[in-house]
Design an enzyme around this catalytic site. Structure first.
Site, PDB file in Angstrom:
ATOM      1  N   ASP A  52     -45.370 -45.438  11.858  1.00 22.92           N
ATOM      2  CA  ASP A  52     -43.927 -45.457  12.076  1.00 22.92           C
ATOM      3  C   ASP A  52     -43.162 -45.287  10.768  1.00 22.92           C
ATOM      4  OD1 ASP A  52     -44.328 -45.869  14.781  1.00 22.92           O
ATOM      5  OD2 ASP A  52     -44.172 -48.057  14.629  1.00 22.92           O
ATOM      6  N   TYR A 113     -55.717 -51.948   9.682  1.00 26.10           N
ATOM      7  CA  TYR A 113     -54.372 -52.212   9.160  1.00 26.10           C
ATOM      8  C   TYR A 113     -54.324 -53.563   8.458  1.00 26.10           C
ATOM      9  CZ  TYR A 113     -52.273 -48.412  11.935  1.00 26.10           C
ATOM     10  OH  TYR A 113     -51.925 -47.196  12.460  1.00 26.10           O
TER      11      TYR A 113
END
Length: 245
Positions: A52, A113
């Site tokens: 994003d 992540y």
């Protein structure tokens, strides 16, 4: 036509995301532009993991079919020139030939992540970690992270208006740790949904501050209702650190 993987890293602060989009700059747009300038040829890249706006990556991949790349030595020389064209916050790390049917998105075995938060004001990490000056219970954070391994339907942690066919994800690792004066959430899975990691972090922080119980966290997961998750944590503290093939 031979297929190549392009390994990249980037600081996502100045970009509207990884994938090319209309009326906003992206990582893909900058790399396609640099390739066009250097090779004087249009390139259409396929990305492995969409990040994003504002999210960073220590490792991410594109693939492309082209006859314009050549032998190993020439590719290495060209990487230097391409990086000279690219903005300072994007770097090409490797370019290498793969099997003609290799796919950087569908062949990925896992993505990893990390999300960072810190509690004492520090201007040197403010652009890469989330300032969260509230008392956190690491044990409860860890309990919540472990709970996630019991589930594979993460509908609750997917933002609305997504076009995925399934909300099923397999998590391989989910844990909180204290690393260099920061709380870090580390998660590895075969795939992730839109906004999923930030939704997980935001909701678990409510557990860590005793606003939400571990049992309440389970109920939120099982409700499969994204309005119950907390997506409010900022993007700038999230890093895609590894894509494994």
């Amino acid at each position: 036509m031979p297929r190549y993987f392009i390994e990249v890293a980037y600081k996502g602060t100045n970009y509207a995301g990884f994938q090319i989009q209309q009326n906003a700059n992206s990582i893909q747009a900058e790399i396609e532009k640099a390739l066009k300038i250097f090779y004087r040829q249009e390139f259409k890249l396929t990305g492995s993991s969409r990040t994003d706006a504002g999210v960073h990556a220590l490792q991410n991949f594109f693939h492309v079919d082209t006859n314009f790349f050549s032998e190993h030595e020439a590719i290495n020389n060209n990487i230097y020139n391409l990086n000279a064209i690219l903005p300072d916050d994007i770097v090409i790390k490797k370019m290498y030939q793969v099997a003609d049917n290799a796919h950087c998105r569908f062949d990925a075995l896992s993505r990893e992540y990390k999300y960072y938060t810190y509690q004492n004001k520090d201007p040197f990490i403010a652009d890469s970690s989330f300032y969260y000056p509230y008392r956190l219970d690491l044990e409860k954070l860890q309990q919540a992270a472990t709970v996630l391994l019991d589930y594979n339907d993460f509908t609750t942690f997917s933002k609305k208006n997504t076009q995925v066919k399934t909300f099923i994800c397999e998590l391989i690792k989910s844990q909180w740790m204290f690393d260099e004066d920061q709380f870090c959430y580390n998660v590895i899975g075969n795939r992730f949904l839109r906004g999923m990691v930030r939704g997980l972090v935001g909701t678990m922080l409510n557990v860590g501050t005793n606003k939400l119980s571990v049992d309440g966290f389970r109920k939120i997961i099982e409700a499969k209702d994204c309005t119950l998750a907390d997506f409010s944590v900022p993007a700038h503290a999230l890093f895609l650190v590894n894509v494994k093939y």
